[in-house]
Design a protein around this motif. Structure first.
Motif, PDB file in Angstrom:
ATOM      1  N   ALA A 174     -17.076   2.778 111.987  1.00  0.00           N
ATOM      2  CA  ALA A 174     -15.603   2.794 111.902  1.00  0.00           C
ATOM      3  C   ALA A 174     -15.162   4.019 111.114  1.00  0.00           C
ATOM      4  CB  ALA A 174     -15.089   1.517 111.245  1.00  0.00           C
ATOM      5  N   VAL A 175     -14.005   4.558 111.498  1.00  0.00           N
ATOM      6  CA  VAL A 175     -13.453   5.745 110.831  1.00  0.00           C
ATOM      7  C   VAL A 175     -11.993   5.459 110.500  1.00  0.00           C
ATOM      8  CG1 VAL A 175     -12.960   8.213 111.060  1.00  0.00           C
ATOM      9  CG2 VAL A 175     -15.001   7.267 112.143  1.00  0.00           C
ATOM     10  N   THR A 176     -11.595   5.741 109.249  1.00  0.00           N
ATOM     11  CA  THR A 176     -10.210   5.504 108.826  1.00  0.00           C
ATOM     12  C   THR A 176      -9.669   6.738 108.107  1.00  0.00           C
ATOM     13  OG1 THR A 176     -11.097   4.411 106.839  1.00  0.00           O
ATOM     14  CG2 THR A 176     -10.371   2.976 108.615  1.00  0.00           C
ATOM     15  N   LEU A 177      -8.356   6.919 108.194  1.00  0.00           N
ATOM     16  CA  LEU A 177      -7.685   8.040 107.529  1.00  0.00           C
ATOM     17  C   LEU A 177      -6.838   7.453 106.401  1.00  0.00           C
ATOM     18  CD1 LEU A 177      -7.116  11.159 107.868  1.00  0.00           C
ATOM     19  CD2 LEU A 177      -5.059  10.479 109.120  1.00  0.00           C
ATOM     20  N   HIS A 178      -7.031   7.950 105.172  1.00  0.00           N
ATOM     21  CA  HIS A 178      -6.348   7.386 103.995  1.00  0.00           C
ATOM     22  C   HIS A 178      -5.514   8.446 103.301  1.00  0.00           C
ATOM     23  CE1 HIS A 178      -9.026   3.690 103.481  1.00  0.00           C
ATOM     24  NE2 HIS A 178      -9.482   4.328 104.552  1.00  0.00           N
ATOM     25  N   LEU A 179      -4.279   8.083 102.991  1.00  0.00           N
ATOM     26  CA  LEU A 179      -3.417   8.966 102.203  1.00  0.00           C
ATOM     27  C   LEU A 179      -3.115   8.278 100.874  1.00  0.00           C
ATOM     28  CD1 LEU A 179      -1.527  11.555 102.220  1.00  0.00           C
ATOM     29  CD2 LEU A 179       0.296   9.936 102.794  1.00  0.00           C
ATOM     30  N   TYR A 180      -3.331   8.992  99.765  1.00  0.00           N
ATOM     31  CA  TYR A 180      -3.013   8.476  98.436  1.00  0.00           C
ATOM     32  C   TYR A 180      -1.978   9.402  97.807  1.00  0.00           C
ATOM     33  CZ  TYR A 180      -7.306   5.925  99.282  1.00  0.00           C
ATOM     34  OH  TYR A 180      -8.258   5.119  99.844  1.00  0.00           O
ATOM     35  N   CYS A 181      -0.869   8.835  97.319  1.00  0.00           N
ATOM     36  CA  CYS A 181       0.205   9.633  96.704  1.00  0.00           C
ATOM     37  C   CYS A 181       0.559   9.057  95.345  1.00  0.00           C
ATOM     38  CB  CYS A 181       1.460   9.596  97.558  1.00  0.00           C
ATOM     39  SG  CYS A 181       1.285  10.369  99.150  1.00  0.00           S
ATOM     40  N   PRO A 182       0.412   9.781  94.250  1.00  0.00           N
ATOM     41  CA  PRO A 182      -0.306  11.050  94.152  1.00  0.00           C
ATOM     42  C   PRO A 182      -1.825  10.804  94.078  1.00  0.00           C
ATOM     43  CG  PRO A 182       0.549  10.392  92.008  1.00  0.00           C
ATOM     44  CD  PRO A 182       0.993   9.344  92.975  1.00  0.00           C
ATOM     45  N   PRO A 183      -2.624  11.873  94.033  1.00  0.00           N
ATOM     46  CA  PRO A 183      -4.085  11.696  93.935  1.00  0.00           C
ATOM     47  C   PRO A 183      -4.456  11.022  92.615  1.00  0.00           C
ATOM     48  CG  PRO A 183      -3.517  14.013  94.336  1.00  0.00           C
ATOM     49  CD  PRO A 183      -2.245  13.303  94.043  1.00  0.00           C
TER      50      PRO A 183
END
Ligand code: CSD
Ligand code: FE2
Length: 213
Positions: A174-183
């Motif tokens: 499985a492949v997922t794209l993650h965005l974290y704001c802020p790092p």
């Protein structure tokens, strides 16, 4: 299409040898990254007025082709999953591609940031959400149990509790794209729901911009 059988992990590892392709090869990702700073700025304003979250909207519009993300896809059968840095401005966001081995999961963890967005790119992932017991404030209980398939979007922040994510398949990657704001650079980790005091986990990257670190 990428093969998703574990016996093909080696052939996927061959992708590690592919040089980072040029930006022209990833138009959909580039468009997303071009619009992201504005969406991050607008988010607080829009949410306080009760409007839709511009970052989720941006994710919904994002239709990535495998060629957009394959250079960030790196597998390691000795880890549950790899965290691969796609982009960051070191201040307002970090975008990561996570590659999950079959049957593997993250530990229960928090997200010390304003929000975390996850889009499934390949395969399927399972999310369990937890909150601390209102009775003893120590142990946790599960509040949600969901499966997410390719294309689906998950949003999470600490006010919603903690979570554990995994690849429930016995043989599919499985492949997922993650965005974290802020790092962020550390997070809390619980080995199980009985553990009252968390451990501190250091955030690390398996690759950065397509290259092993
Ligand atoms: N938040 C986790 C992935 S997931 O389990 O949500 C991480 O960044 O490693
Ligand atoms: Fe998470």
């Amino acid at each position: 299409m990428l093969s998703t059988s574990p016996r093909d992990v080696q052939s996927l590892l061959e992708h590690d040898k592919i040089d980072a392709s040029s930006k022209e090869d990833t138009p959909f990702l580039n468009e997303f990254l071009r619009d992201l700073p504005f969406a991050i700025c607008q988010r607080k304003k829009e949410l306080s007025r009760g409007f839709k979250d511009p970052i989720s909207e941006l994710f919904r519009k994002l239709h990535l082709h495998q060629s957009d993300w394959i250079k960030y896809c790196h597998w390691d059968s000795s880890r549950p999953y790899t965290r691969n840095l796609v982009a960051t401005d070191h201040e307002t966001y970090t975008l990561l591609l996570l590659c999950w081995n079959p049957g593997q999961a993250s530990p229960i963890h928090d997200h010390p940031c304003d929000g975390c967005w996850m889009r499934v790119l390949q395969g399927c992932v399972h999310e369990e959400r937890f909150v601390k017991s209102v009775v003893d404030h120590r142990t946790m209980h599960c509040t949600r149990n969901e499966l997410y398939s390719a294309g689906e979007l998950l949003y999470m922040e600490d006010s919603m509790g903690y979570h554990r994510v995994g690849n429930p398949s016995a043989d599919e990657l499985a492949v997922t794209l993650h965005l974290y704001c802020p790092p962020y650079h550390q997070c809390k980790i619980w080995a199980d729901i009985e553990q009252s005091e968390p451990m501190i986990g250091q955030i690390s990257h398996y690759t950065e911009y397509g290259r092993k670190v």
